[in-house]
Scaffold this motif. Structure first.
Motif, short mmCIF file in Angstrom:
data_model
loop_
_atom_site.label_atom_id
_atom_site.label_comp_id
_atom_site.label_asym_id
_atom_site.label_seq_id
_atom_site.Cartn_x
_atom_site.Cartn_y
_atom_site.Cartn_z
N ASN A 156 10.27 32.63 -51.26
CA ASN A 156 10.78 33.88 -51.83
C ASN A 156 9.68 34.94 -51.94
O ASN A 156 9.91 36.12 -51.67
CB ASN A 156 11.37 33.63 -53.21
N ILE A 207 17.43 36.84 -58.02
CA ILE A 207 15.97 36.91 -57.94
C ILE A 207 15.46 38.34 -58.07
O ILE A 207 14.52 38.63 -58.81
CB ILE A 207 15.48 36.27 -56.62
N LEU A 229 18.04 32.30 -45.34
CA LEU A 229 18.22 32.76 -46.71
C LEU A 229 19.45 33.64 -46.84
O LEU A 229 19.71 34.49 -45.99
CB LEU A 229 16.99 33.54 -47.17
N PHE A 256 19.52 37.14 -53.42
CA PHE A 256 18.34 37.86 -53.88
C PHE A 256 18.74 39.06 -54.73
O PHE A 256 18.13 39.35 -55.75
CB PHE A 256 17.49 38.32 -52.69
N ASN A 267 16.14 28.40 -46.77
CA ASN A 267 16.48 28.05 -48.15
C ASN A 267 16.29 26.55 -48.33
O ASN A 267 15.80 25.85 -47.43
CB ASN A 267 17.91 28.49 -48.47
N GLU A 319 6.97 34.84 -59.08
CA GLU A 319 7.99 33.92 -58.57
C GLU A 319 7.34 32.60 -58.13
O GLU A 319 6.30 32.59 -57.47
CB GLU A 319 8.74 34.55 -57.40
#
Length: 371
Positions: free
Chosen positions: A203, A308, A299, A304, A293, A198
């Motif tokens: 993250n 992600i 976040l 997620f 974020n 990533e």
């Protein structure tokens, strides 16, 4: 009054009989209601005081017959906010109120509280169960709403607004939950390697801290920079992020904790803080949020799960059913093979040891317990 005195008076719902008992120096009132029920009152203060007591009882009886469930709901809400020990748990309170408006009022609100029967609650449950099945939604909201209805009727009994808790016999819906499992240590290593792919350092650090500590997403999302003690290498978990209500006090009882990070997590955290250079990073310096974020807010962990995380597990080659919460299960399953299960349970914020034993341990051949 020196001797027994009897006075027959018309009562609102039957014929009452007042008597004075010299032996106990008290006035008594007995009434036979139309349904055959016998009700008795007594008072040592005097006949007038007893009459007020009887009048108040009959007035409550009228309210009991005329009071709508909506009115009882509003009275219960005031009682709940005043007496419940978790009135500062805004998320929990707002969630209850949302269930009332979405599930309870539309079907039961206009009914007379004391006229609602157990079969009415069952019909309500079946109706919303069918709606949830049609829309592909789970049953948790129905079960939570049933718990609220039971609490409202318990309060109704307390203030004598209803004769009995007709919701108590109704059982909660049972359903098959998705089977939980845990990843092996080698699979966890594959996930960690996939996280390294990533590009966003926030993250990467966020996911690794989650996996290496076995914490809940909502807990780590709520961390501020000040919640990490760089000297003691601990994080202070005392709040959560809710996607609807933002940062809130922890919704689970006894889950607030200060936990020391494990060596691998300490390395990740220190590298992250060094990499981000918090003192010079305008975004983090302004927001004071550990994992912000792009807008400087906490976040959104739902993002997620939908984006992600799907990419991470695909790159890791682990089962596609692997959720971030499964990583919490994996942490516990692997950790209890090396550490005392009671210490592990406390470390991840479980109030009850049985929760850890029953739901969080998978395929573990050996569980270490220290006496």
């Amino acid at each position: 009054v020196r001797k027994n005195e009897s006075v027959v008076e018309k009562a609102e719902n039957g014929e009452g009989h007042y008597t004075y008992a010299p032996s106990t120096k008290s006035w008594r009132y007995k009434v036979v209601l139309p349904d055959g029920t016998v009700k008795q009152f007594s008072s040592k203060v005097g006949k007038n005081a007893l009459k007020k007591k009887v009048k108040a009882w009959f007035e409550r009886g009228k309210i009991k017959q005329e009071n709508s469930f909506n009115n009882l709901i509003e009275d219960w809400k005031k009682y709940y906010m005043k007496n419940d020990g978790r009135t500062n748990r805004v998320y929990s309170t707002e969630k209850k109120y949302k269930h009332i408006e979405n599930y309870i009022r539309p079907f039961l609100g206009t009914r007379k509280a004391n006229h609602i029967k157990t079969k009415d609650i069952v019909n309500w449950q079946n109706k919303y169960n069918a709606i949830c099945e049609k829309n592909g939604k789970g049953w948790s909201a129905i079960n939570e709403s049933l718990g609220i209805i039971k609490a409202i009727f318990r309060y109704g009994l307390l203030i004598e607004a209803v004769d009995k808790n007709v919701a108590e016999p109704v059982t909660y819906l049972e359903y098959d939950k998705k089977e939980k499992f845990a990843l092996s240590k080698s699979q966890i290593e594959d996930v960690m390697k996939a996280i390294d792919l990533e590009k966003n350092p926030v993250n990467r650090a966020y996911l690794k801290i989650l996996i290496l500590g076995g914490d809940r997403m909502s807990e780590i999302s709520a961390l501020n920079v000040s919640d990490y003690d760089r000297k003691e290498k601990t994080i202070d978990i005392h709040k959560i992020v809710n996607s609807q209500y933002g940062v809130q006090p922890h919704a689970k009882r006894n889950s607030d904790r200060i936990k020391k990070l494990l060596p691998e997590a300490i390395e990740v955290m220190e590298n992250y803080l060094s990499e981000k250079m918090l003192d010079d990073n305008e975004l983090i310096a302004k927001s004071k949020i550990m994992f912000p974020n792009k807008l400087g807010n906490h976040l959104d962990y739902s993002n997620f799960s939908s984006n992600i995380w799907k990419r991470v597990i695909k790159n890791a080659g682990v089962p596609k059913e692997t959720t971030i919460h499964i990583m919490r299960h994996s942490f516990v399953t692997n950790m209890v093979q090396e550490k005392d299960i009671r210490a592990v349970s406390k470390y991840i914020g479980h109030k009850e040891l049985k929760t850890t034993e029953q739901y969080y341990i998978h395929d573990s051949d050996r569980i270490k317990t220290l006496d």
